[in-house]
Design an enzyme around this catalytic site. Structure first.
Site, PDB file in Angstrom:
ATOM      1  N   GLU A   1       2.879 -13.762  26.164  1.00  0.00           N
ATOM      2  CA  GLU A   1       2.852 -12.518  26.945  1.00  0.00           C
ATOM      3  C   GLU A   1       1.536 -12.533  27.701  1.00  0.00           C
ATOM      4  O   GLU A   1       0.483 -12.281  27.121  1.00  0.00           O
ATOM      5  CB  GLU A   1       2.930 -11.297  26.002  1.00  0.00           C
ATOM      6  CG  GLU A   1       4.242 -11.160  25.263  1.00  0.00           C
ATOM      7  CD  GLU A   1       5.382 -10.682  26.166  1.00  0.00           C
ATOM      8  OE1 GLU A   1       5.142 -10.339  27.342  1.00  0.00           O
ATOM      9  OE2 GLU A   1       6.533 -10.672  25.699  1.00  0.00           O
TER      10      GLU A   1
ATOM     11  N   CYS B   1      -2.002  -4.686  31.091  1.00  0.00           N
ATOM     12  CA  CYS B   1      -1.440  -5.916  31.665  1.00  0.00           C
ATOM     13  C   CYS B   1      -0.481  -5.637  32.804  1.00  0.00           C
ATOM     14  O   CYS B   1      -0.366  -6.414  33.740  1.00  0.00           O
ATOM     15  CB  CYS B   1      -0.732  -6.735  30.589  1.00  0.00           C
ATOM     16  SG  CYS B   1       0.536  -5.793  29.723  1.00  0.00           S
TER      17      CYS B   1
HETATM   18  P1  NAD Z   1      -7.757 -13.396  26.046  1.00  0.00           P
HETATM   19  O1  NAD Z   1      -6.763 -14.395  26.495  1.00  0.00           O
HETATM   20  O2  NAD Z   1      -9.180 -13.601  26.411  1.00  0.00           O
HETATM   21  O3  NAD Z   1      -7.735 -13.240  24.450  1.00  0.00           O
HETATM   22  C1  NAD Z   1      -6.544 -12.976  23.726  1.00  0.00           C
HETATM   23  C2  NAD Z   1      -6.683 -13.532  22.314  1.00  0.00           C
HETATM   24  O4  NAD Z   1      -6.836 -14.943  22.394  1.00  0.00           O
HETATM   25  C3  NAD Z   1      -7.874 -13.000  21.523  1.00  0.00           C
HETATM   26  O5  NAD Z   1      -7.474 -12.753  20.190  1.00  0.00           O
HETATM   27  C4  NAD Z   1      -8.892 -14.137  21.586  1.00  0.00           C
HETATM   28  O6  NAD Z   1      -9.733 -14.221  20.459  1.00  0.00           O
HETATM   29  C5  NAD Z   1      -7.999 -15.369  21.660  1.00  0.00           C
HETATM   30  N1  NAD Z   1      -8.617 -16.478  22.380  1.00  0.00           N
HETATM   31  C6  NAD Z   1      -9.543 -16.400  23.377  1.00  0.00           C
HETATM   32  N2  NAD Z   1      -9.872 -17.650  23.795  1.00  0.00           N
HETATM   33  C7  NAD Z   1      -9.136 -18.520  23.056  1.00  0.00           C
HETATM   34  C8  NAD Z   1      -9.034 -19.939  23.009  1.00  0.00           C
HETATM   35  N3  NAD Z   1      -9.754 -20.708  23.804  1.00  0.00           N
HETATM   36  N4  NAD Z   1      -8.180 -20.487  22.119  1.00  0.00           N
HETATM   37  C9  NAD Z   1      -7.425 -19.713  21.304  1.00  0.00           C
HETATM   38  N5  NAD Z   1      -7.501 -18.358  21.303  1.00  0.00           N
HETATM   39  C10 NAD Z   1      -8.339 -17.767  22.157  1.00  0.00           C
HETATM   40  O7  NAD Z   1      -7.214 -11.979  26.593  1.00  0.00           O
HETATM   41  P2  NAD Z   1      -7.877 -10.558  26.466  1.00  0.00           P
HETATM   42  O8  NAD Z   1      -9.100 -10.490  27.311  1.00  0.00           O
HETATM   43  O9  NAD Z   1      -8.003 -10.157  25.038  1.00  0.00           O
HETATM   44  O10 NAD Z   1      -6.732  -9.648  27.095  1.00  0.00           O
HETATM   45  C11 NAD Z   1      -6.586  -9.451  28.460  1.00  0.00           C
HETATM   46  C12 NAD Z   1      -5.499 -10.319  29.050  1.00  0.00           C
HETATM   47  O11 NAD Z   1      -4.290 -10.173  28.319  1.00  0.00           O
HETATM   48  C13 NAD Z   1      -5.143  -9.916  30.482  1.00  0.00           C
HETATM   49  O12 NAD Z   1      -4.933 -11.058  31.252  1.00  0.00           O
HETATM   50  C14 NAD Z   1      -3.853  -9.126  30.312  1.00  0.00           C
HETATM   51  O13 NAD Z   1      -3.041  -9.098  31.479  1.00  0.00           O
HETATM   52  C15 NAD Z   1      -3.206  -9.866  29.192  1.00  0.00           C
HETATM   53  N6  NAD Z   1      -2.259  -9.015  28.488  1.00  0.00           N
HETATM   54  C16 NAD Z   1      -0.939  -9.286  28.580  1.00  0.00           C
HETATM   55  C17 NAD Z   1      -0.019  -8.456  27.961  1.00  0.00           C
HETATM   56  C18 NAD Z   1       1.467  -8.703  28.035  1.00  0.00           C
HETATM   57  O14 NAD Z   1       2.194  -8.065  27.291  1.00  0.00           O
HETATM   58  N7  NAD Z   1       1.946  -9.579  28.887  1.00  0.00           N
HETATM   59  C19 NAD Z   1      -0.472  -7.351  27.235  1.00  0.00           C
HETATM   60  C20 NAD Z   1      -1.830  -7.110  27.164  1.00  0.00           C
HETATM   61  C21 NAD Z   1      -2.721  -7.951  27.781  1.00  0.00           C
END
Ligand code: NAD
Length: 488
Positions: free
Chosen positions: A231, A265
Site C-alpha cells: 500500500e 496517502c
Molecule cells: P516509509 O516508507 O518511510 O516507512 C514505512 C515503514 O517502513 C516504517 O515502519 C519504517 O520503519 C519502515 N522502513 C523505512 N525504511 C525501510 C527500509 N529501508 N527497509 C524496510 N523498512 C523500512 O513511509 P512513512 O513515511 O512512514 O509513510 C508515508 C508514506 O506512506 C507516504 O508515501 C504515503 O503515501 C504512504 N502511505 C500509503 C498508504 C496506503 O494505504 N496506500 C497509507 C498511508 C501512507
C-alpha cells in the site's frame, strides 16, 4: 549455541520487543511458525474470538491511543477518533459479521470434461505474516491489516513506525495485554529492524508506506518468494472541470487535503482546474479555509508535521516554488517550535519544483490549470506521475466523468467528493503499480491474507480423462477430434 539461546527466551517477553536483536526476531518467528501450523486445524470460532478480543481492546485503549497520536504529532483527538478508531472498529466488526461467509467453501459449476467431479474453492491461511506500518495513520494502518490477518487465520508480527513512538508504545501494550505472542506481537524499531524481519521467510508481507521503501520490501520478499501487499503513496490529482459545483468542491477539497495536515496517502496532492473556473475556485477555497482554520499556524484542529525532517522538507519546497515563480494565494505561516504549517495554496507552480516532482504529504496545495480534456489526460498519463493511488474528479458532466474514468488509470476514483472511497466497507482499497500492489479492507483484505485453494473431488474408479489415456489409438484420436470440434 544458537539453540540454547533460543530455548532461554521467554515467549511473553518477545511481545514487548523494542529494538530487538536478530535472535529475538528469529525466536518470535519460530514460535509463530509452530502456532501457524496448529491454527490450520482450529475452527472459525477461534478466529472470531481473537477478533472480538481486538474489538474490545480497541475500545478500551481508545483514549490512550488518541492521546498518544496527539503527543506524536499534535493531531486533534476528535480527528483520530473519526479517522483511526472508528475505521478500526468498523473493520473488525465487519469481519466478525462476514467471516463465516468469507471462510465458507464456494462451490463452482461443472464443466464437460470434469462433469463427474465436485469442485470448490476455499480460503486457507497463508501462515506467518508480517505487517509493516507507517506513521501517518499509525493505529488504523496497523490494526486494519491485523483484522484481515486474524480473520484469515494467520499469525502476525507487527512492525510499527519509529516516527510515532508514543503510539507504537500504546499499540504494543494493547497487543501484549490482548494476545499471546504466538498469535500476534509488536516489534518496535527503525528501518534496520524491518530489514532484519525481512530476512525471514514470511508467508505474506503487508507493507504500507512510501513507494521507495515498497520497492525495497518487494526485493526482500523475492528472496523467499513471500507474497506481498504493498500500500504505497504518490501524487493523487484532483480535477475540477467547468461544470463542477464550485462551492461544494471547495468544501470537500479543503476537508480532504487538510485533514491530518495533508499527511494522508490519498490526500488531493495537486489541483487541475479548468481555466474558466480557476479564479472562482480559488476564491471559494480561500473562503472555506478562513472558516475552517481561521488562525495562522498553529491551529488547534490542524495536525503538526511529524518530524523536523519532514517539516524542513515542506518549508524548503514552498520556498523553492516561490523562488521559481509560484504565487501564494494564502499567507505563508510556519512555526518552527511546533512544526506547524498553515494551509497553503499556491498557483503557477513550475513542474520542475519539488512540490510537483514528489508526493507533497503536507498542507500545501498547488493549483494548476488546463484547457481541454485531451491536454488534461495527456498530462496526467505522462510518465511524470505514475498511476495514482487516488483520483478525484469534481464534475456534473456524465461525459467528462466517463472520459476520465476510461482514460486515466488509478487505484481508486472518487467523483464529487474526497477520501470517501476508503470509507466504503465493500470497496477494495489499494494502488496500481507505483502506488501499490494488491488490495486491502474487508473481504479484499481477507483474501490478501488467504490462499484461495482450488479443490476438485472425483469419484474413485472413474475419470472422463480415461477416454484419452494412451495408447493413442485411432479411437482416442476420434474422441479428441470430437472435443476440438465441439468448442467446449
Ligand atoms: P516509509 O516508507 O518511510 O516507512 C514505512 C515503514 O517502513 C516504517 O515502519 C519504517 O520503519 C519502515 N522502513 C523505512 N525504511 C525501510 C527500509 N529501508 N527497509 C524496510 N523498512 C523500512 O513511509 P512513512 O513515511 O512512514 O509513510 C508515508 C508514506 O506512506 C507516504 O508515501 C504515503 O503515501 C504512504 N502511505 C500509503 C498508504 C496506503 O494505504 N496506500 C497509507 C498511508 C501512507
Amino acid at each position: 549455541m544458537l539453540e540454547t539461546a533460543l530455548k532461554d527466551t521467554d515467549p511473553k517477553r518477545l511481545q514487548m520487543l523494542s529494538q530487538p536483536s536478530h535472535l529475538d526476531i528469529q525466536k518470535l518467528w519460530e514460535i509463530q511458525k509452530k502456532q501457524a501450523v496448529l491454527k490450520r486445524d482450529m475452527p472459525i470460532k477461534h478466529r472470531l474470538m481473537l477478533l472480538k478480543k481486538l474489538e474490545n481492546a480497541t475500545l478500551s485503549y481508545e483514549e490512550r491511543l488518541q492521546n498518544a497520536v496527539f503527543k506524536d504529532f499534535g493531531r486533534a483527538q476528535t480527528e483520530t477518533r473519526m479517522l483511526e478508531i472508528y475505521p478500526s472498529l468498523s473493520e473488525v466488526r465487519y469481519a466478525i459479521k462476514k467471516l463465516p461467509k468469507w471462510s465458507a467453501k464456494h462451490a463452482v459449476g461443472k464443466t464437460l470434461i470434469t462433469f463427474s467431479a465436485k469442485a470448490w474453492t476455499v480460503a486457507e491461511p497463508k501462515g506467518v505474516t508480517l505487517i509493516i506500518s507507517p506513521w501517518n495513520y499509525p493505529v488504523f494502518l496497523t490494526l486494519g491489516p491485523l483484522v484481515s490477518a486474524l480473520a484469515a487465520g494467520n499469525t502476525a508480527i507487527l512492525k510499527t513506525s519509529e516516527l510515532t513512538p508514543h503510539t507504537s508504545e500504546v499499540l504494543q501494550e494493547l497487543i501484549y495485554n490482548t494476545f499471546n505472542p504466538e498469535d500476534v506481537a509488536v516489534v518496535q524499531g527503525h528501518a534496520e529492524t524491518a530489514q532484519a524481519l525481512l530476512e525471514l521467510p514470511f508467508d505474506h508481507i503487508f507493507f504500507t508506506g512510501s513507494t521507495q521503501v515498497g520497492s525495497i520490501i518487494m526485493q526482500k520478499a523475492a528472496q523467499h518468494l513471500s507474497s506481498v501487499t504493498l500500500e504505497l503513496g504518490g501524487k493523487s490529482p484532483t480535477i475540477v472541470d467547468q461544470t463542477a459545483n464550485i462551492e461544494d468542491a471547495a468544501k470537500k477539497i479543503v476537508w480532504g487535503k487538510f485533514v491530518n495536515a495533508g499527511q494522508t496517502c490519498i490526500a488531493p496532492d495537486f489541483l487541475m482546474v479548468h481555466e474558466s473556473v480557476t479564479e472562482k475556485l480559488e476564491i471559494a477555497l480561500v473562503k472555506e479555509l478562513d472558516k475552517r482554520y481561521p488562525d495562522p499556524a498553529p491551529h488547534h484542529d490542524l495536525a503538526k508535521i511529524v518530524s523536523d525532517k519532514h517539516y524542513l522538507r515542506l518549508k524548503n519546497a514552498i520556498q523553492e516554488a516561490i523562488d521559481l515563480g509560484a504565487k501564494p494565494i494564502t499567507p505563508i505561516h510556519t512555526n518552527d517550535a511546533t512544526r506547524s504549517i498553515a494551509p497553503t495554496l499556491l498557483k503557477n507552480v513550475p513542474l520542475d519544483t519539488l512540490l510537483m516532482r514528489e508526493e507533497i504529504f503536507g498542507p500545501v496545495l498547488p493549483i494548476l490549470t488546463y484547457k481541454s480534456i485531451t491536454d488534461l489526460v495527456k498530462f496526467l498519463t505522462s510518465r511524470r506521475f505514475g498511476k495514482p493511488l487516488a483520483l478525484y474528479l469534481f464534475s456534473e458532466s456524465q461525459v467528462h466523468q466517463e472520459q476520465i474514468l476510461a482514460r486515466v488509470s488509478a487505484g481508486g476514483v472518487c467523483i464529487n467528493d474526497c477520501l470517501i472511497h476508503l470509507a466504503h466497507k465493500k470497496l477494495p482499497f489499494g494502488g496500481v503499480n507505483q502506488s501499490g500492489i494488491g488490495k486491502s479492507k474487508g473481504e479484499y483484505g481477507f483474501w490478501e491474507f488467504s490462499n484461495r485453494k482450488s479443490v476438485i473431488r472425483q469419484w474413485s474408479g472413474f475419470s472422463p480423462f480415461s477416454l484419452f489415456f494412451s495408447p493413442y489409438t485411432d479411437k482416442v484420436k476420434v474422441r479428441l477430434e470430437w472435443f476440438f470440434k465441439s468448442k467446449i
